[in-house]
Write an enzyme that holds these catalytic residues in place. Structure first.
Site, PDB file in Angstrom:
ATOM      1  N   HIS A  52     -32.277  22.819  42.907  1.00  0.00           N
ATOM      2  CA  HIS A  52     -32.164  21.512  43.553  1.00  0.00           C
ATOM      3  C   HIS A  52     -31.032  20.747  42.889  1.00  0.00           C
ATOM      4  O   HIS A  52     -30.677  21.000  41.733  1.00  0.00           O
ATOM      5  CB  HIS A  52     -33.463  20.729  43.407  1.00  0.00           C
ATOM      6  CG  HIS A  52     -34.597  21.279  44.204  1.00  0.00           C
ATOM      7  ND1 HIS A  52     -35.736  20.552  44.483  1.00  0.00           N
ATOM      8  CD2 HIS A  52     -34.784  22.486  44.800  1.00  0.00           C
ATOM      9  CE1 HIS A  52     -36.563  21.277  45.200  1.00  0.00           C
ATOM     10  NE2 HIS A  52     -36.013  22.463  45.404  1.00  0.00           N
ATOM     11  N   GLU A  54     -30.878  17.827  41.591  1.00  0.00           N
ATOM     12  CA  GLU A  54     -31.254  17.158  40.340  1.00  0.00           C
ATOM     13  C   GLU A  54     -31.289  18.134  39.168  1.00  0.00           C
ATOM     14  O   GLU A  54     -30.803  17.814  38.078  1.00  0.00           O
ATOM     15  CB  GLU A  54     -32.648  16.507  40.467  1.00  0.00           C
ATOM     16  CG  GLU A  54     -32.765  15.482  41.562  1.00  0.00           C
ATOM     17  CD  GLU A  54     -33.296  16.036  42.877  1.00  0.00           C
ATOM     18  OE1 GLU A  54     -34.049  15.322  43.552  1.00  0.00           O
ATOM     19  OE2 GLU A  54     -32.950  17.186  43.238  1.00  0.00           O
ATOM     20  N   CYS A  82     -38.464  15.648  44.323  1.00  0.00           N
ATOM     21  CA  CYS A  82     -39.749  16.315  44.511  1.00  0.00           C
ATOM     22  C   CYS A  82     -40.509  16.304  43.180  1.00  0.00           C
ATOM     23  O   CYS A  82     -39.999  15.840  42.164  1.00  0.00           O
ATOM     24  CB  CYS A  82     -39.529  17.745  44.996  1.00  0.00           C
ATOM     25  SG  CYS A  82     -38.797  18.833  43.751  1.00  0.00           S
ATOM     26  N   CYS A  85     -38.622  18.180  40.327  1.00  0.00           N
ATOM     27  CA  CYS A  85     -37.479  17.435  39.799  1.00  0.00           C
ATOM     28  C   CYS A  85     -37.923  16.181  39.049  1.00  0.00           C
ATOM     29  O   CYS A  85     -37.352  15.841  38.003  1.00  0.00           O
ATOM     30  CB  CYS A  85     -36.519  17.083  40.922  1.00  0.00           C
ATOM     31  SG  CYS A  85     -35.724  18.559  41.629  1.00  0.00           S
TER      32      CYS A  85
END
Length: 149
Positions: A52, A54, A82, A85
């Site tokens: 992801h 992040e 999410c 993260c």
């Protein structure tokens, strides 16, 4: 640099992700007015469910800082993180999170859970939402509309 300036870079990275066929999410880690790490969604390209925006930005920032703890850092991201993260932000001891728009399906900070500033955890982040929200929402809407057509 301001929150808006850093979010502009995150939006640029989100556009890159979208152009590469990934969900358009971009992230920037900054500390002391300087960008330490950048990331854009890349789970398809990396064959990695943890890639992801992040996580990639945190990895780059930690390497640049020479420390897995990022005290005093702020993560700017176009979409609410999410749970994975948000947990990584807590583990990295990031001080502040700024995100563009909420993720009503998977949001781990405001929409579904409140991990980033939970009283149950030993570290809490300051959370700011809505910076460049219209641009962030538009990126996602355009991406998914194109995939449906």
């Amino acid at each position: 640099m301001t929150d808006d300036d850093f979010m502009t870079e995150a939006v640029r990275l989100a556009r890159e992700a979208g152009a590469a066929g990934e969900v358009p999410v971009g992230a920037v880690v900054a500390r002391c007015g300087r960008i330490l790490g950048r990331g854009r969604n890349s789970p398809i390209a990396h064959c990695d469910p943890t890639a992801h925006a992040e996580i990639l930005a945190l990895r780059e920032a930690a390497a640049a800082a020479g420390n897995y703890r990022l005290d005093g850092a702020c993560l700017y991201v176009t979409l609410e993180p999410c749970v994975m993260c948000a947990g990584a932000l807590v583990q990295a001891r990031v001080s502040r999170l700024v995100f563009g728009c909420r993720d009503l399906r998977f949001g781990g900070v405001r929409s579904k859970f409140s991990l980033a500033d939970s009283d149950l955890l030993n570290h809490r982040l300051e959370v700011v939402e809505g910076v460049q929200a219209a641009a962030c929402v538009a990126l996602l809407q355009e991406f998914f509309a194109a995939r449906r057509s």
